[in-house]
Enzyme design. Structure first.
Site, mmCIF file in Angstrom:
data_model
loop_
_atom_site.group_PDB
_atom_site.id
_atom_site.type_symbol
_atom_site.label_atom_id
_atom_site.label_comp_id
_atom_site.label_asym_id
_atom_site.label_seq_id
_atom_site.Cartn_x
_atom_site.Cartn_y
_atom_site.Cartn_z
ATOM 1 N N GLN A 90 0.848 -1.196 0.000
ATOM 2 C CA GLN A 90 0.000 0.000 0.000
ATOM 3 C C GLN A 90 0.881 1.243 0.000
ATOM 4 O O GLN A 90 0.394 2.355 -0.101
ATOM 5 C CB GLN A 90 -0.879 0.018 1.253
ATOM 6 C CG GLN A 90 -1.840 -1.132 1.344
ATOM 7 C CD GLN A 90 -2.488 -1.180 2.717
ATOM 8 O OE1 GLN A 90 -3.482 -0.505 2.969
ATOM 9 N NE2 GLN A 90 -1.931 -1.954 3.610
ATOM 10 N N ASP A 93 6.139 4.683 -1.260
ATOM 11 C CA ASP A 93 7.601 4.848 -1.325
ATOM 12 C C ASP A 93 8.207 3.727 -2.173
ATOM 13 O O ASP A 93 7.518 2.790 -2.589
ATOM 14 C CB ASP A 93 8.210 4.885 0.091
ATOM 15 C CG ASP A 93 8.077 3.553 0.839
ATOM 16 O OD1 ASP A 93 8.462 2.513 0.283
ATOM 17 O OD2 ASP A 93 7.591 3.546 1.987
ATOM 18 N N HIS A 108 -1.476 1.581 -4.267
ATOM 19 C CA HIS A 108 -1.896 2.982 -4.133
ATOM 20 C C HIS A 108 -0.985 3.959 -4.863
ATOM 21 O O HIS A 108 -0.979 5.146 -4.545
ATOM 22 C CB HIS A 108 -1.992 3.351 -2.641
ATOM 23 C CG HIS A 108 -3.070 2.599 -1.926
ATOM 24 N ND1 HIS A 108 -3.062 2.371 -0.570
ATOM 25 C CD2 HIS A 108 -4.199 2.011 -2.389
ATOM 26 C CE1 HIS A 108 -4.141 1.677 -0.224
ATOM 27 N NE2 HIS A 108 -4.846 1.449 -1.314
ATOM 28 N N GLY A 174 2.681 -4.267 9.041
ATOM 29 C CA GLY A 174 2.586 -2.834 9.299
ATOM 30 C C GLY A 174 1.454 -2.107 8.589
ATOM 31 O O GLY A 174 1.670 -1.064 7.992
HETATM 32 P P1 NAD Z 1 -1.549 3.161 8.739
HETATM 33 O O1 NAD Z 1 -0.817 4.390 9.114
HETATM 34 O O2 NAD Z 1 -3.021 3.184 8.733
HETATM 35 O O3 NAD Z 1 -1.116 1.967 9.741
HETATM 36 C C1 NAD Z 1 0.227 1.738 10.077
HETATM 37 C C2 NAD Z 1 0.323 0.415 10.832
HETATM 38 O O4 NAD Z 1 1.703 0.151 11.045
HETATM 39 C C3 NAD Z 1 -0.343 0.395 12.203
HETATM 40 O O5 NAD Z 1 -1.124 -0.783 12.334
HETATM 41 C C4 NAD Z 1 0.843 0.384 13.194
HETATM 42 O O6 NAD Z 1 0.556 -0.360 14.363
HETATM 43 C C5 NAD Z 1 1.901 -0.284 12.374
HETATM 44 N N1 NAD Z 1 3.268 0.097 12.724
HETATM 45 C C6 NAD Z 1 3.769 1.336 12.998
HETATM 46 N N2 NAD Z 1 5.107 1.285 13.188
HETATM 47 C C7 NAD Z 1 5.455 -0.020 13.042
HETATM 48 C C8 NAD Z 1 6.687 -0.731 13.126
HETATM 49 N N3 NAD Z 1 7.843 -0.101 13.394
HETATM 50 N N4 NAD Z 1 6.688 -2.068 12.919
HETATM 51 C C9 NAD Z 1 5.520 -2.734 12.657
HETATM 52 N N5 NAD Z 1 4.327 -2.122 12.565
HETATM 53 C C10 NAD Z 1 4.295 -0.789 12.756
HETATM 54 O O7 NAD Z 1 -0.998 2.722 7.337
HETATM 55 P P2 NAD Z 1 -1.586 1.720 6.227
HETATM 56 O O8 NAD Z 1 -2.395 0.663 6.865
HETATM 57 O O9 NAD Z 1 -0.452 1.384 5.349
HETATM 58 O O10 NAD Z 1 -2.649 2.533 5.361
HETATM 59 C C11 NAD Z 1 -2.624 3.833 5.067
HETATM 60 C C12 NAD Z 1 -2.306 4.351 3.696
HETATM 61 O O11 NAD Z 1 -1.215 5.168 3.971
HETATM 62 C C13 NAD Z 1 -1.837 3.458 2.616
HETATM 63 O O12 NAD Z 1 -2.679 3.650 1.559
HETATM 64 C C14 NAD Z 1 -0.466 3.999 2.192
HETATM 65 O O13 NAD Z 1 -0.478 4.316 0.817
HETATM 66 C C15 NAD Z 1 -0.325 5.289 2.890
HETATM 67 N N6 NAD Z 1 1.000 5.606 3.463
HETATM 68 C C16 NAD Z 1 2.140 5.227 2.850
HETATM 69 C C17 NAD Z 1 3.373 5.549 3.403
HETATM 70 C C18 NAD Z 1 4.609 5.110 2.695
HETATM 71 O O14 NAD Z 1 4.599 4.947 1.479
HETATM 72 N N7 NAD Z 1 5.704 4.891 3.408
HETATM 73 C C19 NAD Z 1 3.437 6.257 4.612
HETATM 74 C C20 NAD Z 1 2.236 6.656 5.218
HETATM 75 C C21 NAD Z 1 1.024 6.303 4.636
#
Ligand code: NAD
Length: 237
Positions: A90, A93, A108, A174
């Site tokens: 999802q 990056d 996404h 995650g």
């Molecule tokens: P979310 O923010 O809703 O959930 C993040 C999840 O990661 C939580 O359940 C949390 O408990 C867990 N988490 C946090 N730190 C962690 C770690 N160190 N180790 C293991 N688990 C950990 O994100 P989502 O469910 O991916 O959905 C949200 C949307 O956000 C997606 O569509 C995505 O495209 C977007 N998003 C992407 C990025 C990225 O590309 N890096 C960053 C932020 C959001």
């Protein structure tokens, strides 16, 4: 895919990149505490204030370019030696790519790409960190981030479901499983599929039977799980 290795599918979310310094959305202090989703990540926001939307994603893109993959990303590459690994992410990056994974589907979109704001099939790789007002597609329309916004269809969902359908092992890493339709993918695997969840928090996956939850940081739990699976697969062979 044309080999005899067991098929292992990963559904990754923002949590796998958290330890690379990229903020998650829904955790306390996450991006949605700082921004209103409706103001920056919807088609309506784009209509109302494209400059603000571009600025939001330009900031995200800078952070992605500065980030580096962590041990969780690298452990998934290691799994390719023993498994036919498919990553459905999802995340927008490119940390799975930079770690070296070879089979990645971005549900996404990808922040390092832009798309024509009128014709979503026209996608271009960006050369720099910013999309500016006035940057246009080949057709002459404003470029926007190549990201699926809330309220938009997820064109790769069907492909993702097909990937998950015949998985032998499914690992969710995650993700809060709050964003649909992506969250439905956890119900797409067959009954005999071994299912794991790596996440810091308890998630409400009550309907998801026989799920092994490894609670903790992805950078620690994913390498542990990968080593266990590789060891088990060597015994089976
Ligand atoms: P979310 O923010 O809703 O959930 C993040 C999840 O990661 C939580 O359940 C949390 O408990 C867990 N988490 C946090 N730190 C962690 C770690 N160190 N180790 C293991 N688990 C950990 O994100 P989502 O469910 O991916 O959905 C949200 C949307 O956000 C997606 O569509 C995505 O495209 C977007 N998003 C992407 C990025 C990225 O590309 N890096 C960053 C932020 C959001």
């Amino acid at each position: 895919m044309g080999n005899n290795k067991p098929k292992l599918v990963v559904l990754s979310g923002a949590g796998i990149s958290a330890e690379s310094g990229l903020g998650t959305f829904r955790d306390k202090g996450g991006l949605w505490d700082q921004y209103d989703i409706n103001e920056v990540a919807t088609p309506e926001a784009w209509e109302k204030n494209p400059a603000l939307v571009l600025d939001f994603y330009n900031q995200r893109r800078k952070l992605v370019l500065e980030a580096v993959p962590n041990d969780a990303h690298f452990a998934l590459v290691e799994l390719e030696k023993s498994f036919d690994v498919h990553i459905v992410t999802q995340n927008i990056d490119d940390l799975h790519e930079r770690a070296g994974s070879t089979n990645i589907l971005h549900l996404h979109g990808e922040i390092l790409k832009a798309q024509c704001s009128i014709d979503e099939s026209e996608v271009v790789k960006l050369n720099g960190p910013d999309i500016k007002l006035g940057d246009v597609s080949k057709k002459g329309y404003q470029l926007r981030p190549h990201v699926v916004w809330f309220g938009e269809a997820v064109p790769k969902m069907f492909e993702a479901e097909k990937i998950v359908n015949d998985a032998d092992i499914f690992i969710v890493i995650g993700t809060s499983l709050n964003v649909y339709p992506a969250a439905n993918l956890i119900y797409a695997c067959k009954k005999t599929c071994k299912k794991y969840l790596v996440d810091l928090n308890e998630l409400s996956t009550v309907k998801f039977k026989n799920l092994i939850h490894l609670r903790g940081n992805a950078s620690e739990k994913v390498p542990e799980l990968a080593q266990k699976l590789i060891k088990e697969s060597n015994i089976t062979i």
